[in-house]
Design an enzyme around this catalytic site. Structure first.
Site, PDB file in Angstrom:
ATOM      1  N   HIS A  27       0.849  -1.208   0.000  1.00  0.00           N
ATOM      2  CA  HIS A  27       0.000   0.000   0.000  1.00  0.00           C
ATOM      3  C   HIS A  27       0.879   1.250   0.000  1.00  0.00           C
ATOM      4  O   HIS A  27       1.397   1.675   1.031  1.00  0.00           O
ATOM      5  CB  HIS A  27      -0.927  -0.010   1.230  1.00  0.00           C
ATOM      6  CG  HIS A  27      -1.989   1.045   1.189  1.00  0.00           C
ATOM      7  ND1 HIS A  27      -3.323   0.783   1.386  1.00  0.00           N
ATOM      8  CD2 HIS A  27      -1.925   2.374   0.952  1.00  0.00           C
ATOM      9  CE1 HIS A  27      -4.028   1.900   1.286  1.00  0.00           C
ATOM     10  NE2 HIS A  27      -3.182   2.895   1.020  1.00  0.00           N
TER      11      HIS A  27
ATOM     12  N   ASP B 165       1.878   3.997   2.969  1.00  0.00           N
ATOM     13  CA  ASP B 165       0.763   4.742   2.359  1.00  0.00           C
ATOM     14  C   ASP B 165       1.273   5.936   1.554  1.00  0.00           C
ATOM     15  O   ASP B 165       1.201   5.928   0.337  1.00  0.00           O
ATOM     16  CB  ASP B 165      -0.249   5.201   3.423  1.00  0.00           C
ATOM     17  CG  ASP B 165      -1.517   5.751   2.801  1.00  0.00           C
ATOM     18  OD1 ASP B 165      -2.520   5.038   2.781  1.00  0.00           O
ATOM     19  OD2 ASP B 165      -1.500   6.883   2.305  1.00  0.00           O
TER      20      ASP B 165
ATOM     21  N   HIS C 145      -9.819   1.202  -0.178  1.00  0.00           N
ATOM     22  CA  HIS C 145      -9.633   1.945   1.069  1.00  0.00           C
ATOM     23  C   HIS C 145     -10.953   1.947   1.847  1.00  0.00           C
ATOM     24  O   HIS C 145     -11.987   2.377   1.313  1.00  0.00           O
ATOM     25  CB  HIS C 145      -9.280   3.398   0.780  1.00  0.00           C
ATOM     26  CG  HIS C 145      -7.859   3.638   0.384  1.00  0.00           C
ATOM     27  ND1 HIS C 145      -7.349   3.266  -0.824  1.00  0.00           N
ATOM     28  CD2 HIS C 145      -6.838   4.244   1.055  1.00  0.00           C
ATOM     29  CE1 HIS C 145      -6.072   3.636  -0.890  1.00  0.00           C
ATOM     30  NE2 HIS C 145      -5.736   4.230   0.231  1.00  0.00           N
TER      31      HIS C 145
ATOM     32  N   ASP D 183       1.908   9.100  -6.206  1.00  0.00           N
ATOM     33  CA  ASP D 183       1.796  10.562  -6.255  1.00  0.00           C
ATOM     34  C   ASP D 183       1.904  11.218  -4.883  1.00  0.00           C
ATOM     35  O   ASP D 183       1.914  12.448  -4.792  1.00  0.00           O
ATOM     36  CB  ASP D 183       0.456  10.951  -6.902  1.00  0.00           C
ATOM     37  CG  ASP D 183      -0.724  10.281  -6.225  1.00  0.00           C
ATOM     38  OD1 ASP D 183      -0.681   9.049  -6.032  1.00  0.00           O
ATOM     39  OD2 ASP D 183      -1.681  10.967  -5.853  1.00  0.00           O
TER      40      ASP D 183
ATOM     41  N   HIS E 299       1.273   5.035  -2.321  1.00  0.00           N
ATOM     42  CA  HIS E 299       0.764   5.915  -3.382  1.00  0.00           C
ATOM     43  C   HIS E 299       1.917   6.618  -4.088  1.00  0.00           C
ATOM     44  O   HIS E 299       2.646   7.399  -3.467  1.00  0.00           O
ATOM     45  CB  HIS E 299      -0.181   6.965  -2.800  1.00  0.00           C
ATOM     46  CG  HIS E 299      -1.436   6.379  -2.223  1.00  0.00           C
ATOM     47  ND1 HIS E 299      -2.646   6.392  -2.880  1.00  0.00           N
ATOM     48  CD2 HIS E 299      -1.668   5.751  -1.043  1.00  0.00           C
ATOM     49  CE1 HIS E 299      -3.565   5.803  -2.127  1.00  0.00           C
ATOM     50  NE2 HIS E 299      -2.994   5.407  -1.009  1.00  0.00           N
TER      51      HIS E 299
ATOM     52  N   GLU F 202     -11.114   3.454   7.637  1.00  0.00           N
ATOM     53  CA  GLU F 202     -10.074   4.398   8.061  1.00  0.00           C
ATOM     54  C   GLU F 202     -10.783   5.663   8.571  1.00  0.00           C
ATOM     55  O   GLU F 202     -10.900   5.882   9.767  1.00  0.00           O
ATOM     56  CB  GLU F 202      -9.157   4.704   6.856  1.00  0.00           C
ATOM     57  CG  GLU F 202      -8.083   5.727   7.118  1.00  0.00           C
ATOM     58  CD  GLU F 202      -7.412   6.235   5.837  1.00  0.00           C
ATOM     59  OE1 GLU F 202      -8.031   6.183   4.758  1.00  0.00           O
ATOM     60  OE2 GLU F 202      -6.267   6.718   5.939  1.00  0.00           O
TER      61      GLU F 202
HETATM   62  N1  HPA Z   1      -6.861   7.169   2.338  1.00  0.00           N
HETATM   63  C1  HPA Z   1      -7.495   7.470   1.209  1.00  0.00           C
HETATM   64  N2  HPA Z   1      -6.878   7.950   0.149  1.00  0.00           N
HETATM   65  C2  HPA Z   1      -5.567   8.166   0.223  1.00  0.00           C
HETATM   66  C3  HPA Z   1      -4.869   7.881   1.375  1.00  0.00           C
HETATM   67  C4  HPA Z   1      -5.545   7.364   2.479  1.00  0.00           C
HETATM   68  O1  HPA Z   1      -4.972   7.084   3.549  1.00  0.00           O
HETATM   69  N3  HPA Z   1      -3.580   8.205   1.141  1.00  0.00           N
HETATM   70  C5  HPA Z   1      -3.505   8.665  -0.105  1.00  0.00           C
HETATM   71  N4  HPA Z   1      -4.708   8.649  -0.683  1.00  0.00           N
HETATM   72 ZN    ZN Z   2      -3.819   4.874   0.856  1.00  0.00          ZN
END
Ligand code: HPA
Ligand code: ZN
Length: 329
Positions: free
Chosen positions: A12, A271, A190, A16, A14, A193
């Site tokens: 996990h 993340d 996702h 960008d 990202h 959270e």
């Molecule tokens: N949650 C949702 N979208 C995201 C996250 C996240 O923790 N990090 C980067 N995009």
């Molecule tokens: Zn994420």
């Protein structure tokens, strides 16, 4: 304990949201390190997920040409090498990279090719996951999942939904995930959270992913925990990010310890390396400091991640064998 040299899997991550200052400066030399610290990195405590995500456009604004995309992929592989990551799944939303004339198909093609080259150069194995975003329309979600289908057989390995779980409902995306399910496209999503168990239940029912990004609020629902275990749903846990958006006051209160102890399949991830200002080695160190986690715990997390990865059975076996021998040395 030195965690840096241990082999790691990261599922996990990202693209960008993980630009080093080096690559930012290469793309735009007018951005000073102070500006980078101020604009790209979020404070240690954000009001909520939406507040945290306000930093994300800083990254994708610098990823609008083929050359910029290649530079950012190469930069991320350098960060992965520094953490001794042996297998990574890197995600991004291609439709965020079409603001200066690139076609979404070409965006995916460039990132896929840059990833394949970086794999050959570094020996780090990797796949790419394409994200739709909560605020996207039904058409944008369908376009994204169809890109995964078009790139089948390449380094593009799966589909995800990211962005503000609390601010936007699931409806626009149900058809895209139905398409993914019918086409046997690997999915993660996702959830759990910024919202609690009810968000995970609806995600499991309507998106049918084999993994969940975060999912850490499943701790509030024992029946949900049983369901995760029964169906071997893997949780991609990103501890520092969860503390930053204030789901847990500190790492010591994080649910990952209890989820692990209850037998849920959890793995450890960063993340958003830039927004959270973290590395995977730091995440391991922090879990060691908070819970006394040792090699045994990290081996289990990495074996869980290998099993849940979107790669071939042969590569899963190879990764597991390498992990077992490195951690048991
Ligand atoms: N949650 C949702 N979208 C995201 C996250 C996240 O923790 N990090 C980067 N995009
Ligand atoms: Zn994420």
């Amino acid at each position: 304990m030195d965690f840096q040299h241990l082999p790691k899997i990261e599922l996990h991550l990202h693209l960008d949201c993980s630009l080093s200052y080096d690559v930012v400066r290469t793309i735009d030399s007018s951005i000073s390190v102070e500006e980078y610290n101020d604009r790209f990195i979020a404070p240690p405590k954000c009001a909520n997920l939406a507040d945290f995500l306000k930093r994300a456009p800083e990254g994708f604004k610098l990823m609008q040409t083929e050359e910029q995309l290649r530079l950012v992929v190469d930069d991320l592989f350098e960060q992965l090498a520094a953490d001794n990551v042996v297998y990574a799944e890197i995600r991004f939303a291609p439709l965020q990279h079409i603001h200066q004339g690139l076609l979404a198909h070409d965006v995916v093609g460039v990132v896929e090719e840059a990833t394949a080259k970086a794999i050959a150069r570094t020996g780090i194995q990797a796949g790419v996951i394409l994200c739709t975003l909560r605020h996207f329309s039904e058409d944008e979600s369908m376009e994204t999942v169809k890109l995964v289908r078009k790139f089948a057989g390449t380094k593009i390995v799966g589909f995800d939904i990211a962005a503000d779980e609390a601010g936007f409902p699931i409806y626009n995306h149900v058809n895209a995930f139905r398409y993914a399910y019918d086409e046997k496209i690997h999915c993660t999503a996702h959830a759990g959270e910024a919202r609690g168990p009810e968000s995970m239940w609806e995600t499991l029912e309507h998106f049918r992913p084999s993994r969940i990004g975060h999912g850490v609020r499943s701790i509030e629902d024992p029946i949900l925990i049983e369901r995760l275990k029964k169906d071997s749903i893997h949780l991609e846990v990103c501890p520092s990010c969860n503390v930053q958006i204030d789901i847990f006051e500190s790492l010591k209160n994080h649910s990952v310890r209890s989820l692990y102890e209850q037998g849920v399949s959890v793995g450890i991830n960063t993340d958003a390396r830039t927004i959270t200002n973290v590395t995977l080695t730091k995440e391991y160190q922090r879990l060691h400091d908070a819970f006394g986690w040792t090699r045994e715990h990290f081996l289990r997390c990495n074996l869980n991640a290998a099993a849940a990865s979107f790669t071939t059975p042969e590569q899963k076996l190879d990764l597991s064998t390498r992990l077992e021998s490195a951690y048991r040395d």
